[in-house]
Design an enzyme around this catalytic site. Structure first.
Site, PDB file in Angstrom:
ATOM      1  N   ARG A 109      38.057  46.717  40.200  1.00 26.97           N
ATOM      2  CA  ARG A 109      38.395  45.458  40.852  1.00 26.97           C
ATOM      3  C   ARG A 109      39.861  45.445  41.311  1.00 26.97           C
ATOM      4  O   ARG A 109      40.224  44.725  42.226  1.00 26.97           O
ATOM      5  CB  ARG A 109      38.131  44.323  39.859  1.00 26.97           C
ATOM      6  CG  ARG A 109      38.223  42.973  40.459  1.00 26.97           C
ATOM      7  CD  ARG A 109      37.687  41.897  39.528  1.00 26.97           C
ATOM      8  NE  ARG A 109      37.523  40.701  40.310  1.00 26.97           N
ATOM      9  CZ  ARG A 109      38.501  39.839  40.550  1.00 26.97           C
ATOM     10  NH1 ARG A 109      39.691  40.012  40.017  1.00 26.97           N
ATOM     11  NH2 ARG A 109      38.275  38.788  41.315  1.00 26.97           N
ATOM     12  N   CYS A 156      43.148  34.092  35.046  1.00 28.43           N
ATOM     13  CA  CYS A 156      43.890  35.032  35.871  1.00 28.43           C
ATOM     14  C   CYS A 156      45.385  34.991  35.559  1.00 28.43           C
ATOM     15  O   CYS A 156      45.981  33.913  35.509  1.00 28.43           O
ATOM     16  CB  CYS A 156      43.668  34.643  37.332  1.00 28.43           C
ATOM     17  SG  CYS A 156      44.560  35.652  38.462  1.00 28.43           S
ATOM     18  N   SER A 188      36.822  42.256  44.417  1.00 27.22           N
ATOM     19  CA  SER A 188      38.164  42.805  44.297  1.00 27.22           C
ATOM     20  C   SER A 188      39.172  41.679  44.267  1.00 27.22           C
ATOM     21  O   SER A 188      38.968  40.629  44.870  1.00 27.22           O
ATOM     22  CB  SER A 188      38.447  43.699  45.503  1.00 27.22           C
ATOM     23  OG  SER A 188      39.804  44.053  45.518  1.00 27.22           O
ATOM     24  N   GLY A 190      35.691   7.373  54.250  1.00 27.15           N
ATOM     25  CA  GLY A 190      35.406   7.044  55.644  1.00 27.15           C
ATOM     26  C   GLY A 190      34.343   5.959  55.660  1.00 27.15           C
ATOM     27  O   GLY A 190      33.933   5.475  54.593  1.00 27.15           O
ATOM     28  N   ASP A 220      37.058  30.867  45.867  1.00 26.64           N
ATOM     29  CA  ASP A 220      36.777  31.548  44.599  1.00 26.64           C
ATOM     30  C   ASP A 220      37.889  31.301  43.581  1.00 26.64           C
ATOM     31  O   ASP A 220      39.019  31.732  43.776  1.00 26.64           O
ATOM     32  CB  ASP A 220      36.636  33.056  44.887  1.00 26.64           C
ATOM     33  CG  ASP A 220      36.461  33.866  43.616  1.00 26.64           C
ATOM     34  OD1 ASP A 220      36.117  33.289  42.573  1.00 26.64           O
ATOM     35  OD2 ASP A 220      36.662  35.098  43.680  1.00 26.64           O
TER      36      ASP A 220
END
Ligand code: IMP
Length: 504
Positions: free
Chosen positions: A418, A319, A262, A20, A358
């Site tokens: 978790r 993950c 969690s 910008g 996250d």
């Protein structure tokens, strides 16, 4: 019938920011990265803001007390991992809250009856030449003197000489007391040409040592995040099972913010946990919840009383939730959707609920994208695991150093809470891997470099604050062909280290 989104969900690498207008005022030094952590009403300010938009993940391999101190010194907040006994987690929080920059608990201590041989053995073990002589040889015992290498001559002093015969006795020491501040201590060090200053309590017990060599680093944390008693700010993760015991212990230890850790936050368990915290402590305790990836999940947690909401399922580097369970959403889309939901909620209720992106940050610019998309701060696991201050082992593999990094859903962490869906309390299958990440040195150097890139991009976007970035940012999806164009291409690299990537 199932609801099927027409659009695919996207991740950060599929987006770019468009610049910008930037005026002469838009310089990195003028950028503020301060950002709210807890909900607030329109016109008021958040009970807790952090000075840089970085939080460290609630993970065994990431957030212990050492990392929490290092991150608070740079202006962010750690959430100490909850997959450990309540007392040891509370002890970590206590250590952060007790830590005073520059005030070091003496790790090399001897008793007056120990000998020079003991001193030399301890020196070889700790590599420290300054030793406190305390009555019982403990770090907080009654201070009787100090031993430094100036107190003995290796060639002359017999190894059997007792410490009390060559130490500098207490009567000859300059000491500080409980009221001594770091600047005062530094003044004493300079005035008396000391190398270290012991700090003692009223009963003469040793509390800390302050070292001359730390003088420069002690001055050097302009963004450090302190509470109103000048202690480092520290967070902690909790679960939806033992909160009635864990939360009081963490609060008693001085924790500043909690987060329900969690993989899936849109659940009755989280609402029950939030309700218990609100019933017990009212609004005095800051507690975040998550993780969610859409408007429904956000609204559920906002209405249940969360102070902030964490966004992200399946995007973390370690993950394998998406592979194992087929659940998740591209992280960029999740953040964009939840940020829209937050805005809607704000317009309806006048309550602003910060959101945290996250997991899944791979490049520094992903942090800027997450902020531009509406996140107020990000949570990082892999990023912090690479640093000296993270709790995991540094190992030598091939020609490089690596740090161990494992998911909370891996067999190694066994953090079944978790992934708790009620019922059986065990981890029946893994949702995370055990891995290595390249060792990257000190947290401070890396964080400062990352933040300098974020500030610089913000200037290009004409933004001097995160709120302004969120307001002004223009983002575009990029085609897979143009992603290739983003790296160095059609050239032969001269140096393997200059591979054009800024991979964290
Ligand atoms: P990273 O920054 O990409 O490494 O992601 C860190 C995030 O991954 C954490 O903050 C958690 O939300 C998430 N996470 C941690 N452990 C696991 C796991 O074992 N499986 C899935 N996600 C995890």
């Amino acid at each position: 019938m199932a609801f099927i989104y027409d659009e695919p969900s996207h991740t950060f690498s599929e987006y770019l920011l468009l610049p910008g207008y930037s005026s002469a005022e838009h310089t990195p030094n003028n950028v503020s990265l301060k950002t709210p952590l807890a909900r607030y009403k329109k016109g008021e300010s958040s009970k807790l803001s952090i000075n840089v938009p970085l939080t460290s993940a609630v993970m065994q391999a990431v957030s212990n007390d050492t990392l929490a101190i290092a991150l608070a010194q740079e202006g962010g907040i750690s959430f100490i991992f909850g997959s450990q006994p309540i007392e040891s987690q509370a002890e970590m929080v206590r250590r952060v809250k007790k830590h005073k920059a520059g005030f070091v608990t003496s790790d090399s201590n001897v008793r007056p009856e120990d000998t020079l041989a003991d001193v030399l053995a301890l020196r070889a073990k700790t590599d420290h030449s300054t030793m406190a002589v305390t009555e019982d040889g403990s770090p907080n015992g009654k201070l009787l003197g100090l031993v430094t290498s100036r107190d003995y001559r290796l060639s002359r002093t017999p190894k059997t000489t007792p410490v009390k015969d060559f130490m500098t006795p207490f009567k000859d020491l300059i000491v500080g007391d409980e009221t001594t501040t770091l600047p005062e201590a530094n003044d004493l060090i300079w005035e008396h040409k000391l190398n270290q200053l012991p700090i003692i309590d009223k009963a003469g017990n040793l509390l800390y040592l302050i070292f001359r060599k730390d003088y420069d680093t002690n001055k050097d944390n302009p963004l450090e995040l302190l509470d109103d008693r000048k202690r480092y700010v520290c967070g902690a993760g909790i679960n939806t099972r033992d909160y009635e015991d864990r939360v009081p212990a963490l609060i008693e230890a001085g924790v500043d913010a909690l987060v329900i850790d969690s993989s899936e936050g849109y659940s009755e368990w989280q609402a029950r946990t939030l309700a218990w915290v609100r019933d017990t402590y009212g609004d005095d305790v800051i507690i975040g919840a998550g993780n969610v990836v859409d408007e429904e999940g956000f609204r559920f947690l906002a209405e249940a009383g969360a102070d902030f909401v964490k966004v992200g399922i399946g995007g973390g580097s370690i993950c394998i939730t998406r592979e194992q369970k087929g659940i998740g959403r591209g992280q960029a889309t999740a953040v964009i959707e939840v940020a829209k939901a937050r805005q809607k909620y704000f317009e309806e209720t006048g309550i602003y609920i910060p959101i945290c992106s996250d997991g899944g940050i791979v490049y520094d610019y992903h942090i800027t994208l997450a902020l531009a998309m509406g996140a107020d701060f990000v949570m990082l696991g892999r990023y912090f695991a690479r640093f000296d201050e993270s709790p995991s082992n540094k190992v030598h593999i091939g020609n490089s150093y690596m740090k161990e990094y494992w998911g909370e859903g891996s067999a190694r962490a066994r953090n079944w809470q978790r992934y708790d869906m009620g019922g059986d309390s065990k981890l029946s299958f893994e949702e995370g891997v055990d891995s290595y990440v390249p060792y990257a040195g000190a947290l401070k150097d890396n964080v400062q470099l990352s933040l300098s890139k974020i500030r610089s991009t913000m200037c290009n976007c004409g933004a001097l604050s995160i709120a302004e970035l969120q307001d002004k940012a223009k983002l575009t999806l990029v085609s897979s062909t143009s992603i290739v164009e983003g790296g160095a291409h059609d050239v032969t690299l001269r140096n393997a280290d200059m591979d054009g990537s800024n991979h964290l």
